[in-house]
Design a protein around this motif. Structure first.
Motif, PDB file in Angstrom:
ATOM      1  N   LYS A  52     -51.879 -55.929 -32.937  1.00  0.00           N
ATOM      2  CA  LYS A  52     -51.468 -57.144 -33.644  1.00  0.00           C
ATOM      3  C   LYS A  52     -52.434 -57.469 -34.780  1.00  0.00           C
ATOM      4  O   LYS A  52     -53.649 -57.357 -34.621  1.00  0.00           O
ATOM      5  CB  LYS A  52     -51.418 -58.312 -32.670  1.00  0.00           C
ATOM      6  N   THR A  53     -51.897 -57.876 -35.904  1.00  0.00           N
ATOM      7  CA  THR A  53     -52.689 -58.341 -37.045  1.00  0.00           C
ATOM      8  C   THR A  53     -52.200 -59.722 -37.431  1.00  0.00           C
ATOM      9  O   THR A  53     -51.005 -59.932 -37.614  1.00  0.00           O
ATOM     10  CB  THR A  53     -52.544 -57.388 -38.247  1.00  0.00           C
ATOM     11  N   GLU A  54     -53.124 -60.689 -37.547  1.00  0.00           N
ATOM     12  CA  GLU A  54     -52.789 -62.054 -37.960  1.00  0.00           C
ATOM     13  C   GLU A  54     -53.564 -62.388 -39.221  1.00  0.00           C
ATOM     14  O   GLU A  54     -54.756 -62.116 -39.309  1.00  0.00           O
ATOM     15  CB  GLU A  54     -53.134 -63.055 -36.869  1.00  0.00           C
ATOM     16  N   MET A  55     -52.877 -62.984 -40.202  1.00  0.00           N
ATOM     17  CA  MET A  55     -53.509 -63.336 -41.469  1.00  0.00           C
ATOM     18  C   MET A  55     -53.124 -64.755 -41.869  1.00  0.00           C
ATOM     19  O   MET A  55     -52.005 -65.184 -41.615  1.00  0.00           O
ATOM     20  CB  MET A  55     -53.038 -62.392 -42.572  1.00  0.00           C
ATOM     21  N   HIS A  80     -48.252 -59.502 -37.918  1.00  0.00           N
ATOM     22  CA  HIS A  80     -47.645 -58.171 -37.803  1.00  0.00           C
ATOM     23  C   HIS A  80     -47.915 -57.632 -36.408  1.00  0.00           C
ATOM     24  O   HIS A  80     -49.065 -57.436 -36.028  1.00  0.00           O
ATOM     25  CB  HIS A  80     -48.216 -57.214 -38.848  1.00  0.00           C
ATOM     26  N   ASP A  81     -46.860 -57.441 -35.618  1.00  0.00           N
ATOM     27  CA  ASP A  81     -46.974 -56.811 -34.304  1.00  0.00           C
ATOM     28  C   ASP A  81     -46.575 -55.356 -34.461  1.00  0.00           C
ATOM     29  O   ASP A  81     -45.505 -55.064 -35.009  1.00  0.00           O
ATOM     30  CB  ASP A  81     -46.039 -57.482 -33.286  1.00  0.00           C
ATOM     31  N   ASP A  82     -47.438 -54.447 -34.000  1.00  0.00           N
ATOM     32  CA  ASP A  82     -47.093 -53.033 -34.049  1.00  0.00           C
ATOM     33  C   ASP A  82     -45.809 -52.823 -33.256  1.00  0.00           C
ATOM     34  O   ASP A  82     -45.703 -53.207 -32.104  1.00  0.00           O
ATOM     35  CB  ASP A  82     -48.218 -52.171 -33.477  1.00  0.00           C
ATOM     36  N   GLY A  83     -44.795 -52.273 -33.882  1.00  0.00           N
ATOM     37  CA  GLY A  83     -43.535 -52.007 -33.213  1.00  0.00           C
ATOM     38  C   GLY A  83     -42.556 -53.162 -33.240  1.00  0.00           C
ATOM     39  O   GLY A  83     -41.413 -53.015 -32.831  1.00  0.00           O
TER      40      GLY A  83
END
Length: 102
Positions: A52-55, A80-83
């Motif tokens: 997971k990426t949070e911005m 952005h969650d992978d998948g």
């Protein structure tokens, strides 16, 4: 050579010790803007964990000085969650007041 390394380390520690708080908002600014003055910061905050990426991109931080500081933070949150894809929208709004006690 050893004396030069020790001198370099001590010098670096003295320089880092004099640093003040401020963006990236780990501790927030210790000084409010002067009366009638603006402080506008537009940082980019990124947090990555496995999968997971949070911005907050950008995070608009608006501060106005009266006898107190009025604060408004408006983030544009992107996750952005992978998948699972990417989602974006308004993040958590922060409204605040800061004053200096004398």
């Amino acid at each position: 050579m050893k004396l030069q390394c020790i001198t370099l380390v001590i010098g670096a520690l003295l320089i880092f010790d004099s640093a003040q708080a401020g963006p990236p908002f780990v501790t927030d600014d210790p000084e409010p803007p002067p009366p009638g003055g603006w402080e506008i910061n537009v940082p980019f905050i990124l947090e990555r964990t496995p999968g997971k990426t949070e911005m907050d991109s950008p995070l608009f931080d608006l501060n106005y000085g009266l006898n107190v500081q009025l604060k408004l933070e408006i983030p544009i949150a992107v996750v952005h969650d992978d998948g699972d894809g990417t989602r974006a929208g308004a993040g958590d709004l922060l409204i605040g007041v800061k004053w200096r006690s004398q």
